[in-house]
Design an enzyme around this catalytic site. Structure first.
Site, PDB file in Angstrom:
ATOM      1  CG  HIS A   1     -68.894  46.566   1.941  1.00  0.00           C
ATOM      2  ND1 HIS A   1     -69.695  47.669   1.988  1.00  0.00           N
ATOM      3  CD2 HIS A   1     -67.771  47.162   1.674  1.00  0.00           C
ATOM      4  CE1 HIS A   1     -68.993  48.671   1.600  1.00  0.00           C
ATOM      5  NE2 HIS A   1     -67.842  48.359   1.231  1.00  0.00           N
TER       6      HIS A   1
ATOM      7  CG  ASP B   1     -64.218  50.071  -1.827  1.00  0.00           C
ATOM      8  OD1 ASP B   1     -65.094  50.626  -1.060  1.00  0.00           O
ATOM      9  OD2 ASP B   1     -63.633  48.961  -1.872  1.00  0.00           O
ATOM     10  CG  ASP B   2     -62.342  53.177   0.324  1.00  0.00           C
ATOM     11  OD1 ASP B   2     -63.133  53.828   0.787  1.00  0.00           O
ATOM     12  OD2 ASP B   2     -62.520  51.821   0.266  1.00  0.00           O
TER      13      ASP B   2
ATOM     14  CD  GLU C   1     -63.879  44.444   0.802  1.00  0.00           C
ATOM     15  OE1 GLU C   1     -64.699  44.448   1.756  1.00  0.00           O
ATOM     16  OE2 GLU C   1     -63.367  45.234   0.337  1.00  0.00           O
TER      17      GLU C   1
ATOM     18  CG  HIS D   1     -66.360  53.502   1.349  1.00  0.00           C
ATOM     19  ND1 HIS D   1     -67.127  52.843   2.433  1.00  0.00           N
ATOM     20  CD2 HIS D   1     -66.181  52.517   0.414  1.00  0.00           C
ATOM     21  CE1 HIS D   1     -67.409  51.620   2.100  1.00  0.00           C
ATOM     22  NE2 HIS D   1     -66.719  51.596   1.193  1.00  0.00           N
TER      23      HIS D   1
ATOM     24  CG  HIS E   1     -68.950  49.807  -3.486  1.00  0.00           C
ATOM     25  ND1 HIS E   1     -69.554  48.658  -2.830  1.00  0.00           N
ATOM     26  CD2 HIS E   1     -68.125  50.155  -2.655  1.00  0.00           C
ATOM     27  CE1 HIS E   1     -69.069  48.419  -1.719  1.00  0.00           C
ATOM     28  NE2 HIS E   1     -67.696  49.252  -1.584  1.00  0.00           N
TER      29      HIS E   1
HETATM   30  N1  ADE Z   1     -64.915  51.076   4.417  1.00  0.00           N
HETATM   31  C1  ADE Z   1     -63.993  51.777   3.466  1.00  0.00           C
HETATM   32  N2  ADE Z   1     -63.866  50.959   2.397  1.00  0.00           N
HETATM   33  C2  ADE Z   1     -64.353  49.852   2.749  1.00  0.00           C
HETATM   34  C3  ADE Z   1     -64.138  48.400   2.074  1.00  0.00           C
HETATM   35  N3  ADE Z   1     -63.442  48.328   1.057  1.00  0.00           N
HETATM   36  N4  ADE Z   1     -64.442  47.342   2.809  1.00  0.00           N
HETATM   37  C4  ADE Z   1     -65.096  47.439   3.922  1.00  0.00           C
HETATM   38  N5  ADE Z   1     -65.288  48.776   4.524  1.00  0.00           N
HETATM   39  C5  ADE Z   1     -64.742  49.719   3.971  1.00  0.00           C
HETATM   40 ZN    ZN Z   2     -66.654  49.590   0.060  1.00  0.00          ZN
END
Ligand code: ADE
Ligand code: ZN
Length: 344
Positions: free
Chosen positions: A209, A290-291, A212, A32, A30
């Site tokens: 997703h 994630d990011d 969350e 992006h 996971h």
């Molecule tokens: N796009 C990028 N990161 C995200 C996240 N944590 N939740 C939803 N969309 C995303």
């Molecule tokens: Zn994500």
């Protein structure tokens, strides 16, 4: 695994190279692609195109956001600076060469054609750039990578269906999955059922997703209407015992991203994160970042903190990796080879 707090503050190429490599091989499901771009890299790419990212990056060199809505907005504005096939090649190679050197052996990346199309980059050109960079990272560092196409929920149903249609029309060996991110409060998962059915028809693995920002009901609706084998995050399943039992019985894999959850305020701190409880309830859990630069994390830190905060042993960390590979959207032969690397 060793934990060096000094290295925890920022994920940069320099930091990744200075850290000792993880003793436990890691796999990330996971992540992006646009979300892997560090502020330094974003400025460098912005400068290529004469763009000033001063409103996106603060004076300390961090992305400027304070809540989920702002995060999504800043994310989109930073992603707008990535506007040529070369940019996509560079950010892909930069991320996967770095994480490979920290011990990641497999990575799946959410790639958003809707962002690229805004700059006139065709679907095929985008996939070609990203997959070439992934192949180069594999040649240079042995990491295996695949692409998950990601629909952005707040861009609407029609765009998601168009994306699934593109996948159908232009099959590519590196495009192995279909997912959905963005604003979880926008529409319901079942609104995207047709897009997911089309993606499944195109032979793609499915994830979305859920759980969350929104609660257990978003996970239930995702399971019922999108037929996914994995859930992105899913951490709010902890609020519903019956749902946890269902996830366990259906062997659904959770792509858990603790650092992201803390940064976005889903949980107040790591000690309060349900990672341990989800595992103890028999759920199939994996760890991802994630990011990473948005959330001041990276894969090695996620594994280290699972150990230092939640008391997981090296064998448990290896289980996270094994589960990730078992749930990966690559072909069976690739999985076998990756699993044999874990046994070596
Ligand atoms: N796009 C990028 N990161 C995200 C996240 N944590 N939740 C939803 N969309 C995303
Ligand atoms: Zn994500």
């Amino acid at each position: 695994m060793s934990a060096d707090p000094q290295m925890r503050s920022e994920f940069t190429p320099e930091n990744a190279r200075k850290r000792p490599k993880s003793s436990v091989p890691m796999a990330e499901l996971h992540c992006h692609l646009e979300g892997t771009v560090s502020p330094v890299m974003a400025m460098r790419i912005g400068a290529r195109h004469g763009l000033d990212l001063g409103d996106v990056i603060d004076g300390d060199g961090h992305y400027r956001w304070a809540n989920f809505a702002e995060f999504l907005d800043i994310y989109d504005r930073m992603a707008a600076a990535i506007c040529t096939p070369e940019d996509y090649y560079d950010i892909t190679y930069d991320y996967y060469s770095k994480v490979a050197q920290s011990g990641v052996i497999y990575g799946e990346s959410f790639v958003s054609p809707d962002h690229a199309i805004q700059h006139g980059i065709s679907y095929q050109t985008l996939i070609d750039s990203v997959s070439r960079a992934m192949q180069q990272a594999e040649r240079d560092f042995g990491i295996v990578c695949r692409i998950i196409l990601i629909a952005v929920r707040h861009y609407g149903v029609e765009k998601a269906e168009k994306l699934a249609d593109l996948a159908h029309k232009h099959p590519h060996p590196f495009v192995t999955g279909f997912g959905m991110g963005g604003d979880e409060q926008f529409l319901w998962p079942h609104d995207f059922a047709k897009a997911y059915a089309m993606a499944s028809d195109a032979g793609l693995g499915l994830t979305a997703h859920a759980g969350e920002v929104c609660g257990p009901e978003s996970i239930r609706d995702t399971l019922e209407s999108l037929k996914v084998s994995r859930i992105g995050h899913g951490v709010r399943a902890i609020e519903d015992d019956a749902l946890m039992a269902e996830l366990r019985d259906r062997e659904i894999i959770l792509e858990v991203c603790p650092g992201s959850n803390i940064a976005l305020g889903v949980h107040p701190d790591l000690a309060a994160h349900p990672l341990r409880a989800l595992v103890d309830n028999g759920l199939r859990v994996t760890l991802s970042s994630d990011d990473p630069p948005f959330f001041h994390t990276h894969m090695q830190q996620e594994y280290e903190q699972a150990q230092s905060v939640h008391g997981f042993k090296d064998a448990d960390l290896l289980r996270f990796t094994r589960t990730a590979i078992e749930g990966a959207f690559c072909d069976a032969d690739t999985k076998e080879k990756l699993l044999s690397r874990l046994n070596a």
